[in-house]
Design an enzyme around this catalytic site. Structure first.
Site, PDB file in Angstrom:
ATOM      1  N   ASN A  76     -39.620   1.399  11.683  1.00  0.00           N
ATOM      2  CA  ASN A  76     -39.103   1.947  10.431  1.00  0.00           C
ATOM      3  C   ASN A  76     -38.803   3.431  10.644  1.00  0.00           C
ATOM      4  OD1 ASN A  76     -38.790   3.055   7.878  1.00  0.00           O
ATOM      5  ND2 ASN A  76     -40.517   1.954   6.973  1.00  0.00           N
TER       6      ASN A  76
ATOM      7  N   HIS B 268     -32.621  -1.307   4.472  1.00  0.00           N
ATOM      8  CA  HIS B 268     -33.574  -0.391   5.117  1.00  0.00           C
ATOM      9  C   HIS B 268     -34.480  -1.232   6.016  1.00  0.00           C
ATOM     10  CE1 HIS B 268     -36.587   2.510   5.914  1.00  0.00           C
ATOM     11  NE2 HIS B 268     -37.464   2.053   5.047  1.00  0.00           N
TER      12      HIS B 268
ATOM     13  N   CYS C 224     -37.824   7.160   1.746  1.00  0.00           N
ATOM     14  CA  CYS C 224     -36.973   6.362   2.657  1.00  0.00           C
ATOM     15  C   CYS C 224     -35.638   5.979   2.030  1.00  0.00           C
ATOM     16  CB  CYS C 224     -37.699   5.090   3.094  1.00  0.00           C
ATOM     17  SG  CYS C 224     -39.204   5.416   4.008  1.00  0.00           S
TER      18      CYS C 224
END
Ligand code: UT7
Length: 329
Positions: free
Chosen positions: A286, A256, A115
């Site tokens: 997410n 994030h 990520c």
């Protein structure tokens, strides 16, 4: 030679049409809107259609970024894509996207940092521009993560969503600042906390790996939570210190988008005013490598990111990895 500075010249995004709410998920999983929204802040997410892969979303986002910049695909010097849900192990998703957008002949490669991929890819693109090896670089975070989710595992299924975000990096014009610096890091001791265990050379695909559901995302949520809260604040602090800025100088903090509790805890640790923290995970979940460019696009459209603003982006994820990028918008 003085290194050339780079800036984010344009952004483009793409989300799949289908929206899945927490209530929708609670029809098939032992979960509830109350649990998901209070534990994570997520209320809905977009889910790719059957047959819709990361490169499909990434290609639309890439074309939109190019259109916003008024740059043609042939003018590109490099394409870097990053994803935890690549179309296939190889060829690179960047290569598939280059074919879709009409960038034949342009070098294209993937960068893998889970990520954190988007921030690492920004750093790589920035270095290509600084060294004079490239001028116009497209960086794409493209995710169809829903294809890597075990839809019977409530601890991960409720968290992720699909999307793509692309940015065009180009040298700054006279008087512009653009990207100021990065802090990148990795803790290999946490490699087992967040992964897709099978399908690579360690655990090749077999009837057993399929039966044991080893081709899906596995996460130790509590450990990743602790790690994320710590590195969001420490990495953000480090990149600010390194370049002589204080937390008060930041106009917009774009972390994030994994969990609103992680974001709030990090913002409190840093002493950031809540109005300087951007979050849209309520609507997207997410989206891994796409989350930061998705925020950049929304923030700019909403007028929360204006020319000259100091923006601090921080990613984290599998590795366990982290990365911050400080820039003038
Ligand atoms: O981009 C990748 C980075 N990923 C992340 O940053 C994720 C980091 N971790 C998290 O965001 C959180 O740890 C989660 C949202 C995954 C979980 O929240 P938590 O507050 O840490 O919950 P927990 O894992 O401690 O679980 C609490 C309880 C457990 O039940 P028991 O053992 O207390 O009886 C779970 O079984 O909640 C249960 N649970 C659920 N209940 C309803 C776990 N998932 C669910 C669910 N619905 N979806």
């Amino acid at each position: 030679m003085t290194p050339r500075r780079a800036k984010i010249a344009a952004v483009g995004t793409c989300v799949p049409e289908r929206v899945v709410t927490n209530d929708d998920l609670s029809l098939t999983l032992d979960t509830s809107d109350e649990w998901i929204s209070t534990r994570s802040g997520i209320r809905r997410r977009h889910i790719a259609a059957d047959g819709q892969a990361a490169s499909d979303l990434g290609s639309v986002a890439a074309s939109r970024a190019l259109a916003a910049a008024g740059v043609s695909p042939a003018e590109l010097d490099l394409i870097i894509a990053t994803s935890i849900s690549s179309d296939m192990p190889f060829p690179a998703t960047a290569s598939l996207i280059s074919g879709n957008i009409g960038a034949d002949g342009v070098p294209a490669f993937d960068l893998s940092a889970a990520c954190t991929g988007f921030v690492y890819a920004l750093a790589a693109a920035n270095a290509f521009i600084a060294s004079g090896q490239a001028a116009k670089v497209l960086v794409i975070g493209a995710e169809a993560v829903s294809k890597m989710i075990d839809w019977t595992d409530r601890s991960t299924a409720v968290l992720f969503g699909d999307a793509a975000g692309a940015v065009l990096l180009a040298p700054v014009a006279e008087g512009e600042t653009g990207i100021i610096g990065f802090d990148l890091g990795n803790d290999p001791g946490g490699a087992g906390q967040l992964s897709i265990p099978a399908g690579g050379s360690r655990l090749p695909a077999s009837a057993e790996t399929v039966q044991e559901r080893q081709h899906f995302i596995k996460m130790n949520g509590r450990e990743v939570f602790k790690f994320a809260t710590r590195v969001l604040a420490s990495s953000a602090g480090k990149v600010l210190d390194q370049h002589g800025f204080r937390v008060e100088d930041v106009d917009l903090f774009i972390p994030h988008q994994a969990n609103i509790r992680i974001i709030d805890a990090a913002a409190r640790k840093l002493g950031l005013a809540p109005e300087k923290v951007f979050s849209n995970l309520e609507n997207y979940g997410n989206t891994s490598c796409a989350s930061i460019p998705l925020c950049l696009d929304e923030a700019a459209r909403a007028g929360r990111l204006k020319a000259g603003d100091l923006v601090l982006m921080v990613g984290f994820g599998g590795g366990l990895s982290w990365g911050s990028c400080l820039a003038r918008w």
